[in-house]
Design a protein around this motif. Structure first.
Motif, PDB file in Angstrom:
ATOM      1  N   ASP A 206       0.865  -1.178   0.000  1.00 38.65           N
ATOM      2  CA  ASP A 206       0.000   0.000   0.000  1.00 38.65           C
ATOM      3  C   ASP A 206       0.899   1.225   0.000  1.00 38.65           C
ATOM      4  O   ASP A 206       2.125   1.116   0.126  1.00 38.65           O
ATOM      5  CB  ASP A 206      -0.915  -0.013   1.227  1.00 38.65           C
ATOM      6  CG  ASP A 206      -2.180   0.805   1.019  1.00 38.65           C
ATOM      7  OD1 ASP A 206      -2.216   1.605   0.055  1.00 38.65           O
ATOM      8  OD2 ASP A 206      -3.127   0.663   1.808  1.00 38.65           O
ATOM      9  N   ILE A 207       0.293   2.394  -0.150  1.00 41.29           N
ATOM     10  CA  ILE A 207       1.036   3.646  -0.092  1.00 41.29           C
ATOM     11  C   ILE A 207       0.346   4.560   0.918  1.00 41.29           C
ATOM     12  O   ILE A 207      -0.836   4.378   1.233  1.00 41.29           O
ATOM     13  CB  ILE A 207       1.122   4.338  -1.468  1.00 41.29           C
ATOM     14  CG1 ILE A 207      -0.275   4.647  -2.017  1.00 41.29           C
ATOM     15  CG2 ILE A 207       1.923   3.500  -2.444  1.00 41.29           C
ATOM     16  CD1 ILE A 207      -0.253   5.466  -3.297  1.00 41.29           C
ATOM     17  N   PRO A 208       1.065   5.546   1.455  1.00 43.99           N
ATOM     18  CA  PRO A 208       0.452   6.444   2.449  1.00 43.99           C
ATOM     19  C   PRO A 208      -0.733   7.203   1.865  1.00 43.99           C
ATOM     20  O   PRO A 208      -0.806   7.448   0.653  1.00 43.99           O
ATOM     21  CB  PRO A 208       1.604   7.395   2.804  1.00 43.99           C
ATOM     22  CG  PRO A 208       2.855   6.693   2.387  1.00 43.99           C
ATOM     23  CD  PRO A 208       2.482   5.856   1.212  1.00 43.99           C
ATOM     24  N   ASP A 209      -1.658   7.600   2.738  1.00 45.38           N
ATOM     25  CA  ASP A 209      -2.798   8.404   2.296  1.00 45.38           C
ATOM     26  C   ASP A 209      -2.340   9.755   1.763  1.00 45.38           C
ATOM     27  O   ASP A 209      -2.908  10.289   0.816  1.00 45.38           O
ATOM     28  CB  ASP A 209      -3.771   8.616   3.460  1.00 45.38           C
ATOM     29  CG  ASP A 209      -4.477   7.336   3.868  1.00 45.38           C
ATOM     30  OD1 ASP A 209      -4.494   6.397   3.067  1.00 45.38           O
ATOM     31  OD2 ASP A 209      -4.991   7.281   4.998  1.00 45.38           O
ATOM     32  N   LEU A 210      -1.309  10.321   2.385  1.00 46.91           N
ATOM     33  CA  LEU A 210      -0.791  11.628   1.995  1.00 46.91           C
ATOM     34  C   LEU A 210       0.705  11.506   1.722  1.00 46.91           C
ATOM     35  O   LEU A 210       1.419  10.854   2.479  1.00 46.91           O
ATOM     36  CB  LEU A 210      -1.027  12.663   3.099  1.00 46.91           C
ATOM     37  CG  LEU A 210      -2.484  12.884   3.536  1.00 46.91           C
ATOM     38  CD1 LEU A 210      -2.539  13.808   4.741  1.00 46.91           C
ATOM     39  CD2 LEU A 210      -3.301  13.458   2.389  1.00 46.91           C
ATOM     40  N   PHE A 211       1.163  12.107   0.640  1.00 46.65           N
ATOM     41  CA  PHE A 211       2.583  12.046   0.328  1.00 46.65           C
ATOM     42  C   PHE A 211       2.932  13.177  -0.631  1.00 46.65           C
ATOM     43  O   PHE A 211       2.060  13.762  -1.272  1.00 46.65           O
ATOM     44  CB  PHE A 211       2.959  10.691  -0.274  1.00 46.65           C
ATOM     45  CG  PHE A 211       2.187  10.351  -1.532  1.00 46.65           C
ATOM     46  CD1 PHE A 211       2.619  10.786  -2.786  1.00 46.65           C
ATOM     47  CD2 PHE A 211       1.020   9.601  -1.462  1.00 46.65           C
ATOM     48  CE1 PHE A 211       1.896  10.477  -3.925  1.00 46.65           C
ATOM     49  CE2 PHE A 211       0.297   9.288  -2.606  1.00 46.65           C
ATOM     50  CZ  PHE A 211       0.743   9.730  -3.847  1.00 46.65           C
ATOM     51  N   GLU A 212       4.211  13.473  -0.732  1.00 48.43           N
ATOM     52  CA  GLU A 212       4.728  14.426  -1.705  1.00 48.43           C
ATOM     53  C   GLU A 212       5.690  13.683  -2.622  1.00 48.43           C
ATOM     54  O   GLU A 212       6.470  12.854  -2.168  1.00 48.43           O
ATOM     55  CB  GLU A 212       5.455  15.581  -1.010  1.00 48.43           C
ATOM     56  CG  GLU A 212       4.540  16.484  -0.188  1.00 48.43           C
ATOM     57  CD  GLU A 212       5.288  17.647   0.419  1.00 48.43           C
ATOM     58  OE1 GLU A 212       6.505  17.759   0.172  1.00 48.43           O
ATOM     59  OE2 GLU A 212       4.663  18.441   1.147  1.00 48.43           O
ATOM     60  N   GLY A 213       5.659  13.996  -3.912  1.00 51.87           N
ATOM     61  CA  GLY A 213       6.557  13.323  -4.838  1.00 51.87           C
ATOM     62  C   GLY A 213       6.157  11.874  -5.039  1.00 51.87           C
ATOM     63  O   GLY A 213       4.973  11.541  -5.115  1.00 51.87           O
ATOM     64  N   VAL A 214       7.144  10.994  -5.107  1.00 54.61           N
ATOM     65  CA  VAL A 214       6.893   9.569  -5.313  1.00 54.61           C
ATOM     66  C   VAL A 214       6.652   8.911  -3.962  1.00 54.61           C
ATOM     67  O   VAL A 214       7.507   8.976  -3.075  1.00 54.61           O
ATOM     68  CB  VAL A 214       8.094   8.902  -6.018  1.00 54.61           C
ATOM     69  CG1 VAL A 214       7.831   7.413  -6.196  1.00 54.61           C
ATOM     70  CG2 VAL A 214       8.350   9.563  -7.366  1.00 54.61           C
TER      71      VAL A 214
END
Length: 558
Positions: A206-214
């Motif tokens: 999974d990926i974080p709910d909020l992120f910057e960039g990749v």
């Protein structure tokens, strides 16, 4: 979103905060509610199933995914939905609900316009009119997109029929350029198998709910066991009403009993038919005009959205109260623990609390892998898939494991029981002899770690595997390592018979690597040589009474 925000501000100016929820509903039949209405008609025998599929067959589980089996391909899920709709009272007829919601919207508009100063009434009327025109079109756009997706799905499956694949559905493992190339994809069958393994691995990330960039992906953790009695989950109130009922946490389309409270991560148009059965909705991801919120209001179902962790804090079977106006969900009574599973009658050596050898194998495999399906359990234990699945299912019934998407994972109670069994096993093993085995393994472990490093990196750069001679030189070292480790595994097995599957598992992975499938060298989440090696290492560490953390600090563990 802008129209919704303007209505929210207008409601506040009129001294009616929260009224905007009634101002953005009752728009009449939309694309998604048309599906629900027609399915209701099928359940009342006013429409045939064939007619329904002809109209809405591009919908279905995970319908936005090209490789999904939508209703046009597999109408079987519709039978359960139709049966559930038949159980519902006539006042839940979607068209009747639409009429009631439209009346509610007109009444809310009249209330707002009367409460606003004269200068604000005109802009508010214009905003309400634009909202009624454009908000329903969100569903129309999605429906058009899904129809295009289904056309692509159908075309791809035709291509799949003409490729050398194990099954036509494997066509979705290729890119558009590969499929439209004059010669088609090279070595299609092997490439599809390799990519499906990667696909299955990604499903566990999974990926974080909020992120910057990749974003940085992470492995999905074991589901929480729930917050328990008194837990309060908060989110955005998007459809008013207070409901008490039994929660059903769903991570994919599944059967939902009429009146249950649906708790899920997110929804798409394919969920509308299931949402109709719910008495309330609790959704982790979304906002006031996201899909779940709009459908909830149109169907008159209380909804709290944007909870972020509702699926972790609430368990299936919990009795909860959903307040769609306050945005709160409270656990009133925790789900009852599963009943203990009786001891199998044919296992005369097993006491009430003892664990059979096969059960120990399955539990240990689940602990090492985190989550595993029947195939992975069979590969790890030497049992048949049916035997492994039967034991895993019994563990679920005993409250020691949880089933998730046709795979299983241990719960804290299972891990605790397993640890007690492993401690008892270690107490019966000659510690000096096991430590000698571990020292021998540690010596060859360094060689395998270097091989793995050389396969992945070359001259301090990632190995792009374009130099066949280099790769062959690295792989040529693996049989010698296996020749050394197999006698070590045999000696370990003589001390702890449960380790017997490790020798054949290493040999099986080696054979696949030598046959040319190099994914079986290091690939995680399959029974690759590295996966089996890592698990064997973990077993030896435990049998010696050591910890991986300490071994890693000493440089003896990866």
């Amino acid at each position: 979103q802008a129209l919704y925000e303007q209505l929210r501000v207008a409601a506040e100016h009129g001294g009616r905060p929260g009224l905007e929820l009634s101002l953005v509903t009752g728009y009449g039949e939309m694309a998604e509610t048309a599906v629900v209405s027609d399915l209701w008609a099928v359940s009342r025998e006013r429409l045939t199933l064939d007619e329904f599929v002809a109209r809405h067959g591009y919908h279905g589980p995970e319908e936005g995914e090209l490789s999904s089996r939508i209703w046009r391909i597999d109408p079987a899920p519709l039978h359960g939905l139709i049966a559930a709709y038949r159980e519902m009272a006539e006042d839940r007829d979607p068209r009747q609900v639409e009429q009631r919601r439209a009346h509610e919207r007109r009444r809310a508009e009249a209330e707002l316009f009367a409460a606003l100063p004269a200068l604000r009434r005109g802009p508010a009327r214009l905003t309400a009119s634009l909202a009624a025109r454009f908000i329903p079109l969100r569903g129309t756009g999605k429906a058009a997109f899904l129809q295009c997706v289904d056309a692509a799905r159908a075309a791809a499956l035709v291509i799949g029929e003409h490729l050398d694949l194990d099954r036509p559905e494997d066509v979705f493992m290729f890119t558009l350029d590969e499929l439209t190339a004059p010669a088609g994809p090279t070595d299609a069958r092997a490439l599809a198998v390799q990519r499906r393994a990667i696909h299955d691995e990604y499903l566990r990330l999974d990926i974080p709910d909020l992120f910057e960039g990749v974003p940085t992906p992470f492995r999905v953790a074991d589901p929480d066991t729930g917050g328990g009695l008194g837990t309060v989950v908060t989110g955005t109130p998007v459809s008013p009403g207070v409901v008490e009922g039994t929660a059903r946490v769903m991570h994919a389309h599944d059967e939902l009993a009429p009146g249950e409270i649906l708790v899920c991560r997110a929804t798409d148009p394919g969920w509308a038919s299931v949402m109709m059965l719910a008495s309330a909705l609790v959704i982790d991801i979304g906002g006031p005009i996201s899909h779940g919120a709009i459908i909830a209001r149109e169907l008159g179902i209380p909804c709290v959205i944007g909870t972020r962790d509702g699926t972790a804090q609430i368990r299936s079977g919990d009795r909860v109260r959903v307040d769609g106006a306050r945005g709160e969900v409270e656990v009133l009574a925790a789900a009852a623990p599963p009943a203990a599973v009786p001891t199998p009658e044919n296992d005369t050596t097993r006491g009430v609390t003892e664990m059979s050898p096969d059960e120990l194998l399955v539990m240990r495999a689940l602990r090492l892998k985190g989550r595993a399906d029947a195939g992975a359990l069979a590969a790890a234990t030497g049992l048949s898939e049916d035997q492994a699945a039967s034991i895993a299912t019994a563990l679920v019934g005993a409250g020691d494991a949880r089933e998730v998407r046709e795979s299983w994972m241990l719960l804290p109670s299972g891990r605790e029981r397993l640890q007690g069994e492993l401690d008892a096993e270690r107490a019966g093993v000659d510690p000096n002899a096991m430590r000698e085995v571990y020292e021998e393994f540690t010596a060859v472990n360094g060689e395998f770690k270097q091989l793995a490093s050389d396969w992945q990196m070359r001259d301090e750069q990632p190995n792009d595997h374009t130099d066949a001679a280099y790769d062959e030189g690295v792989l040529a070292r693996l049989p010698a390592i296996d020749e050394v480790v197999q006698p070590i595994v045999a000696r370990a097995t003589s001390l702890a018979p449960r380790l017997a599957p490790y020798g054949p598992r290493l040999a099986s992975a080696l054979a696949k690597v030598q046959a040319g499938d190099h994914t079986w060298l290091l690939k995680p989440l399959i029974d690759s040589y590295h996966t089996v090696w890592f698990e064997l290492h973990e077993e030896l560490i435990g049998l010696c009474g050591l910890s991986r953390e300490a071994e890693a600090a000493s440089g003896r563990a990866e």
